[in-house]
Design a protein around this motif. Sequence first.
Motif, mmCIF file in Angstrom:
data_model
loop_
_atom_site.group_PDB
_atom_site.id
_atom_site.type_symbol
_atom_site.label_atom_id
_atom_site.label_comp_id
_atom_site.label_asym_id
_atom_site.label_seq_id
_atom_site.Cartn_x
_atom_site.Cartn_y
_atom_site.Cartn_z
ATOM 1 N N THR A 149 66.364 38.883 67.820
ATOM 2 C CA THR A 149 65.796 39.947 68.656
ATOM 3 C C THR A 149 64.490 39.505 69.302
ATOM 4 O O THR A 149 64.290 39.674 70.514
ATOM 5 N N LEU A 150 63.604 38.924 68.524
ATOM 6 C CA LEU A 150 62.332 38.450 69.073
ATOM 7 C C LEU A 150 62.564 37.409 70.157
ATOM 8 O O LEU A 150 61.955 37.471 71.234
ATOM 9 N N ALA A 151 63.454 36.450 69.913
ATOM 10 C CA ALA A 151 63.711 35.388 70.889
ATOM 11 C C ALA A 151 64.294 35.963 72.182
ATOM 12 O O ALA A 151 63.863 35.606 73.289
ATOM 13 N N THR A 152 65.258 36.868 72.055
ATOM 14 C CA THR A 152 65.871 37.461 73.249
ATOM 15 C C THR A 152 64.848 38.267 74.042
ATOM 16 O O THR A 152 64.797 38.190 75.281
ATOM 17 N N LEU A 153 64.005 39.017 73.360
ATOM 18 C CA LEU A 153 62.992 39.810 74.066
ATOM 19 C C LEU A 153 61.941 38.921 74.733
ATOM 20 O O LEU A 153 61.420 39.271 75.800
#
Length: 241
Positions: free
Chosen positions: A69-73
């Motif tokens: 999630t952090l990487a995609t955001l």
Amino acid sequence: MHRLAHALSAPADSTLVSARAIVHGVEAVCDPLGSLYLPETRTLVVSDLHLEKGAAFARRGMMLPPYDTLATLRVLEAAISRHDPKLVISLGDNFHDRVGSVAMPETFRHMIAAMAMGREWIWINGNHDPDGACCLPGISLDEFRHAGLIFRHEPSRGEAAGEIAGHLHPAATVVRREKSVRRACFATDGTRMLMPAFGVTTGGLDLRHRAMTGLFDRARLVAHMLGRDRIYSVRFTNLIA
């Protein structure tokens, strides 16, 4: 993960080389970060974020690296910084399951809220998240008509002029320097477009897969493939199986 590397090093990286396409008469810019930008209406489109995928797997007792999630955001932040859109459209499977948007940590909610500040935001409902995005900026819809185009999660069968869809995670393979190279891609024949999956842990489905049958005029089909720092545009007839 090269998209994440660009996102972390230079959010509005001018070294990235995009490709232009025309879909149903509308100019569209295919970005190496995996987003589509419509300059006339300042609209940014992404698809299949699959946020909280790691958490969804963990709930089922299967462990994935918990950083999806952090990487995609972070990549989404870079795409928004690069284009400064008025409107953001996310084409479904925004979350990996129905629980994702409810259970998502506040840190990530704050990141999305900061990105949405001063912008319109449309969450298209997908098959993974048919109930919409909970407690986030913007509105959830099954489909959205805008600027002469129609935005939905799953591509419709048969003719669909002006359709921009996701769901199938298109990918293509070419031979480069005597090696086969497979990449996620934007796929368009000028009438409709399928978007690549934006989530950093999502896979891809080859354009020759039977699920793609009947969606495109293959004589006009072009795969705009995501490279490390540019888009490579290849006609379907030059792709390998």
